[in-house]
Design a protein around this motif. Sequence first.
Motif, PDB file in Angstrom:
ATOM      1  N   VAL A   1      -4.809  23.485  -3.154  1.00  0.00           N
ATOM      2  CA  VAL A   1      -4.349  22.180  -2.681  1.00  0.00           C
ATOM      3  C   VAL A   1      -2.826  22.147  -2.774  1.00  0.00           C
ATOM      4  O   VAL A   1      -2.241  22.499  -3.797  1.00  0.00           O
ATOM      5  N   ASP A   2      -2.193  21.723  -1.676  1.00  0.00           N
ATOM      6  CA  ASP A   2      -0.737  21.602  -1.633  1.00  0.00           C
ATOM      7  C   ASP A   2      -0.307  20.486  -2.583  1.00  0.00           C
ATOM      8  O   ASP A   2      -0.817  19.364  -2.495  1.00  0.00           O
ATOM      9  N   PRO A   3       0.632  20.727  -3.509  1.00  0.00           N
ATOM     10  CA  PRO A   3       1.031  19.680  -4.459  1.00  0.00           C
ATOM     11  C   PRO A   3       1.779  18.518  -3.808  1.00  0.00           C
ATOM     12  O   PRO A   3       1.807  17.419  -4.355  1.00  0.00           O
ATOM     13  N   VAL A   4       2.364  18.734  -2.621  1.00  0.00           N
ATOM     14  CA  VAL A   4       3.128  17.681  -1.946  1.00  0.00           C
ATOM     15  C   VAL A   4       2.225  16.826  -1.067  1.00  0.00           C
ATOM     16  O   VAL A   4       2.205  15.597  -1.178  1.00  0.00           O
ATOM     17  N   THR A   5       1.437  17.460  -0.204  1.00  0.00           N
ATOM     18  CA  THR A   5       0.623  16.711   0.758  1.00  0.00           C
ATOM     19  C   THR A   5      -0.761  16.367   0.228  1.00  0.00           C
ATOM     20  O   THR A   5      -1.370  15.409   0.681  1.00  0.00           O
ATOM     21  N   GLY A   6      -1.301  17.171  -0.691  1.00  0.00           N
ATOM     22  CA  GLY A   6      -2.648  16.934  -1.204  1.00  0.00           C
ATOM     23  C   GLY A   6      -3.731  17.502  -0.313  1.00  0.00           C
ATOM     24  O   GLY A   6      -4.911  17.222  -0.517  1.00  0.00           O
ATOM     25  N   PHE A   7      -3.360  18.307   0.694  1.00  0.00           N
ATOM     26  CA  PHE A   7      -4.316  18.931   1.601  1.00  0.00           C
ATOM     27  C   PHE A   7      -4.431  20.419   1.277  1.00  0.00           C
ATOM     28  O   PHE A   7      -3.518  21.008   0.698  1.00  0.00           O
ATOM     29  N   PRO A   8      -5.548  21.051   1.689  1.00  0.00           N
ATOM     30  CA  PRO A   8      -5.685  22.486   1.428  1.00  0.00           C
ATOM     31  C   PRO A   8      -4.663  23.282   2.231  1.00  0.00           C
ATOM     32  O   PRO A   8      -4.302  22.911   3.342  1.00  0.00           O
TER      33      PRO A   8
ATOM     34  N   ARG B   1       1.838  25.104   4.118  1.00  0.00           N
ATOM     35  CA  ARG B   1       1.807  23.798   4.770  1.00  0.00           C
ATOM     36  C   ARG B   1       3.130  23.060   4.599  1.00  0.00           C
ATOM     37  O   ARG B   1       3.687  22.551   5.560  1.00  0.00           O
ATOM     38  N   SER B   2       3.645  22.994   3.372  1.00  0.00           N
ATOM     39  CA  SER B   2       4.857  22.210   3.123  1.00  0.00           C
ATOM     40  C   SER B   2       6.037  23.055   2.644  1.00  0.00           C
ATOM     41  O   SER B   2       7.153  22.565   2.598  1.00  0.00           O
ATOM     42  N   GLY B   3       5.802  24.287   2.265  1.00  0.00           N
ATOM     43  CA  GLY B   3       6.872  25.126   1.742  1.00  0.00           C
ATOM     44  C   GLY B   3       7.175  24.875   0.275  1.00  0.00           C
ATOM     45  O   GLY B   3       8.160  25.392  -0.253  1.00  0.00           O
ATOM     46  N   ALA B   4       6.353  24.084  -0.400  1.00  0.00           N
ATOM     47  CA  ALA B   4       6.576  23.775  -1.814  1.00  0.00           C
ATOM     48  C   ALA B   4       6.062  24.916  -2.692  1.00  0.00           C
ATOM     49  O   ALA B   4       5.147  25.650  -2.310  1.00  0.00           O
ATOM     50  N   ILE B   5       6.661  25.033  -3.868  1.00  0.00           N
ATOM     51  CA  ILE B   5       6.226  26.040  -4.835  1.00  0.00           C
ATOM     52  C   ILE B   5       4.981  25.521  -5.554  1.00  0.00           C
ATOM     53  O   ILE B   5       4.956  24.391  -6.030  1.00  0.00           O
TER      54      ILE B   5
END
Length: 198
Positions: free
Chosen positions: A103-110, A129-133
């Motif tokens: 799960v992406d920590p920024v968007t909350g989507f897989p 998805r978001s480029g977040a670590i």
Amino acid sequence: MSGRVKLMEQLMRPNRSKLKRTLLHKPSRWNIVRGDTVQVIQKNHPEYGKQGTVAQVLRDRMRIVVEGVNVAPRRLKGDAERGVKGQTIMKERSMHYSNVNLVDPVTGFPTKVTYSFLEDGTKVRISKRSGAIIPKPDILTQRPPRNLVSSKESDTIDDGEVWEATYDADRPSKWAAMREELLKTLEEKQGANAIASS
């Protein structure tokens, strides 16, 4: 006959279930570790869309166990001698690792994951998805406690016995004595053989 034709012939055989196990692709690296938050992405899975924390990773079987997801009843046997009754409990079942995504920590989507290196050289997971670590969970740094056996009674009575020198360098070892005896017997046999031959 080409390799593709041979492979197709093997796949068309009736007992191809055994062959499929050998053709499974085992991942070279695991993006999902214990403590990660994942979501079920397999559309025909009954738990599709649910999120949970990874409780266990079974790498040899390529499966994971997610807390609160894929729960099913499990029967526990009773023991009549101890007076324990049998009972049914709800327990998480394992699922294949390909059925879930992080799960992406920024968007909350897989999301799928790629890897990159920071300036200090540490390897990190990056969300596509978001480029977040996506940091590794803290639970990985905690080791489960080991069952260490500790004795409360000491073999030594006082401190003098602890510091007492028990190694005697002047005393010959038993192996040296055995070696000397063996060499003596060999010399005696060689001398007896020399006398007998002359």
